[in-house]
Design a protein around this motif. Structure first.
Motif, PDB file in Angstrom:
ATOM      1  N   ALA A  88       0.844  -1.202   0.000  1.00  0.00           N
ATOM      2  CA  ALA A  88       0.000   0.000   0.000  1.00  0.00           C
ATOM      3  C   ALA A  88       0.878   1.250   0.000  1.00  0.00           C
ATOM      4  O   ALA A  88       0.583   2.226  -0.702  1.00  0.00           O
ATOM      5  CB  ALA A  88      -0.929  -0.002   1.206  1.00  0.00           C
ATOM      6  N   ALA A  89       1.964   1.240   0.765  1.00  0.00           N
ATOM      7  CA  ALA A  89       2.868   2.394   0.802  1.00  0.00           C
ATOM      8  C   ALA A  89       3.494   2.639  -0.569  1.00  0.00           C
ATOM      9  O   ALA A  89       3.620   3.790  -1.007  1.00  0.00           O
ATOM     10  CB  ALA A  89       3.950   2.183   1.858  1.00  0.00           C
ATOM     11  N   PHE A  90       3.876   1.572  -1.266  1.00  0.00           N
ATOM     12  CA  PHE A  90       4.440   1.702  -2.617  1.00  0.00           C
ATOM     13  C   PHE A  90       3.455   2.417  -3.528  1.00  0.00           C
ATOM     14  O   PHE A  90       3.784   3.415  -4.174  1.00  0.00           O
ATOM     15  CB  PHE A  90       4.800   0.317  -3.182  1.00  0.00           C
ATOM     16  N   TYR A  91       2.215   1.911  -3.598  1.00  0.00           N
ATOM     17  CA  TYR A  91       1.231   2.507  -4.507  1.00  0.00           C
ATOM     18  C   TYR A  91       0.763   3.886  -4.031  1.00  0.00           C
ATOM     19  O   TYR A  91       0.492   4.764  -4.855  1.00  0.00           O
ATOM     20  CB  TYR A  91       0.040   1.567  -4.718  1.00  0.00           C
ATOM     21  N   ALA A  92       0.677   4.093  -2.738  1.00  0.00           N
ATOM     22  CA  ALA A  92       0.295   5.420  -2.232  1.00  0.00           C
ATOM     23  C   ALA A  92       1.342   6.448  -2.650  1.00  0.00           C
ATOM     24  O   ALA A  92       1.001   7.546  -3.110  1.00  0.00           O
ATOM     25  CB  ALA A  92       0.125   5.393  -0.719  1.00  0.00           C
ATOM     26  N   ASP A  93       2.612   6.112  -2.517  1.00  0.00           N
ATOM     27  CA  ASP A  93       3.677   7.019  -2.940  1.00  0.00           C
ATOM     28  C   ASP A  93       3.668   7.221  -4.451  1.00  0.00           C
ATOM     29  O   ASP A  93       3.832   8.334  -4.946  1.00  0.00           O
ATOM     30  CB  ASP A  93       5.045   6.505  -2.501  1.00  0.00           C
ATOM     31  N   LEU A  94       3.491   6.145  -5.203  1.00  0.00           N
ATOM     32  CA  LEU A  94       3.487   6.230  -6.663  1.00  0.00           C
ATOM     33  C   LEU A  94       2.357   7.112  -7.170  1.00  0.00           C
ATOM     34  O   LEU A  94       2.545   7.947  -8.057  1.00  0.00           O
ATOM     35  CB  LEU A  94       3.378   4.826  -7.270  1.00  0.00           C
ATOM     36  N   LEU A  95       1.161   6.947  -6.589  1.00  0.00           N
ATOM     37  CA  LEU A  95      -0.038   7.617  -7.100  1.00  0.00           C
ATOM     38  C   LEU A  95      -0.414   8.891  -6.358  1.00  0.00           C
ATOM     39  O   LEU A  95      -1.315   9.609  -6.789  1.00  0.00           O
ATOM     40  CB  LEU A  95      -1.226   6.645  -7.051  1.00  0.00           C
ATOM     41  N   GLY A  96       0.226   9.170  -5.232  1.00  0.00           N
ATOM     42  CA  GLY A  96      -0.168  10.327  -4.432  1.00  0.00           C
ATOM     43  C   GLY A  96      -1.461  10.076  -3.679  1.00  0.00           C
ATOM     44  O   GLY A  96      -2.211  11.006  -3.380  1.00  0.00           O
ATOM     45  N   TYR A  97      -1.748   8.821  -3.356  1.00  0.00           N
ATOM     46  CA  TYR A  97      -2.928   8.431  -2.603  1.00  0.00           C
ATOM     47  C   TYR A  97      -2.593   8.420  -1.112  1.00  0.00           C
ATOM     48  O   TYR A  97      -1.449   8.606  -0.719  1.00  0.00           O
ATOM     49  CB  TYR A  97      -3.384   7.033  -3.019  1.00  0.00           C
ATOM     50  N   ALA A  98      -3.594   8.160  -0.287  1.00  0.00           N
ATOM     51  CA  ALA A  98      -3.406   8.072   1.161  1.00  0.00           C
ATOM     52  C   ALA A  98      -4.019   6.775   1.685  1.00  0.00           C
ATOM     53  O   ALA A  98      -5.047   6.313   1.182  1.00  0.00           O
ATOM     54  CB  ALA A  98      -4.061   9.269   1.851  1.00  0.00           C
ATOM     55  N   GLN A 148      11.574   6.421 -13.513  1.00  0.00           N
ATOM     56  CA  GLN A 148      12.513   6.676 -12.417  1.00  0.00           C
ATOM     57  C   GLN A 148      11.814   6.608 -11.067  1.00  0.00           C
ATOM     58  O   GLN A 148      12.362   6.092 -10.100  1.00  0.00           O
ATOM     59  CB  GLN A 148      13.188   8.044 -12.606  1.00  0.00           C
ATOM     60  N   ARG A 149      10.588   7.125 -11.000  1.00  0.00           N
ATOM     61  CA  ARG A 149       9.820   7.110  -9.744  1.00  0.00           C
ATOM     62  C   ARG A 149       9.514   5.678  -9.319  1.00  0.00           C
ATOM     63  O   ARG A 149       9.657   5.322  -8.148  1.00  0.00           O
ATOM     64  CB  ARG A 149       8.542   7.917  -9.921  1.00  0.00           C
ATOM     65  N   VAL A 150       9.085   4.841 -10.266  1.00  0.00           N
ATOM     66  CA  VAL A 150       8.787   3.435  -9.954  1.00  0.00           C
ATOM     67  C   VAL A 150      10.018   2.745  -9.374  1.00  0.00           C
ATOM     68  O   VAL A 150       9.945   2.066  -8.348  1.00  0.00           O
ATOM     69  CB  VAL A 150       8.278   2.690 -11.207  1.00  0.00           C
ATOM     70  N   LEU A 151      11.163   2.928 -10.016  1.00  0.00           N
ATOM     71  CA  LEU A 151      12.391   2.278  -9.541  1.00  0.00           C
ATOM     72  C   LEU A 151      12.790   2.803  -8.170  1.00  0.00           C
ATOM     73  O   LEU A 151      13.196   2.024  -7.298  1.00  0.00           O
ATOM     74  CB  LEU A 151      13.514   2.486 -10.547  1.00  0.00           C
ATOM     75  N   ALA A 152      12.670   4.094  -7.950  1.00  0.00           N
ATOM     76  CA  ALA A 152      13.036   4.688  -6.662  1.00  0.00           C
ATOM     77  C   ALA A 152      12.155   4.167  -5.525  1.00  0.00           C
ATOM     78  O   ALA A 152      12.605   4.069  -4.379  1.00  0.00           O
ATOM     79  CB  ALA A 152      12.944   6.208  -6.732  1.00  0.00           C
TER      80      ALA A 152
END
Length: 131
Positions: free
Chosen positions: A21-31, A86-90
């Motif tokens: 969830a943290a991965f996708y929240a960071d990727l998408l700007g979700y909470a 780059q964001r996905v890899l980071a």
């Protein structure tokens, strides 16, 4: 309310719902929602929500080898595939197809990645009618 279903949530099985969830929240700007727990974590944002369900015996897909089928995948629109790559890899994702970094304006309109639990997803250039 209509009898026509409305897309609400995509749920992914994984060994660590909070981490994915943290991965996708960071990727998408979700909470992450307040009612999440260790077995079921939901993230919300401007589009449909995503949920992550504990599956201790989850076996990551091996796509494109197909030893373990991909099970499902999500497509995300991005206007800058090179920056999103780059964001996905980071964030801990993995480039699958192709694996090399994209050119600033790649000719192909999508790229395939795996999230930290191995689920494939695509970053796609929006089509004319998408937004």
């Amino acid at each position: 309310m209509s009898d026509r279903p409305v897309f609400h949530t995509l749920a992914l099985d994984c060994p660590d719902p909070r981490a994915l969830a943290a991965f996708y929240a960071d990727l998408l700007g979700y909470a992450v929602t307040a009612d999440s727990d260790d077995d079921w974590v939901t993230i919300t944002g401007p589009g449909p929500q995503l949920s992550f369900q504990l599956a201790p015996d989850h076996v990551p897909p091996t796509w494109p080898k197909n030893d373990v089928p991909q099970q499902a995948h999500v497509d995300f629109f991005v206007t800058d595939i090179a920056a999103a790559h780059q964001r996905v890899l980071a964030l801990g994702g993995l480039a699958i197809d192709p694996v090399e970094p994209p050119a600033p304006s790649p000719p192909r309109g999508f790229r395939v990645y795996a999230d930290p639990a191995g689920h494939p997803f695509c970053l796609c250039r929006p089509t004319r009618n998408a937004w």
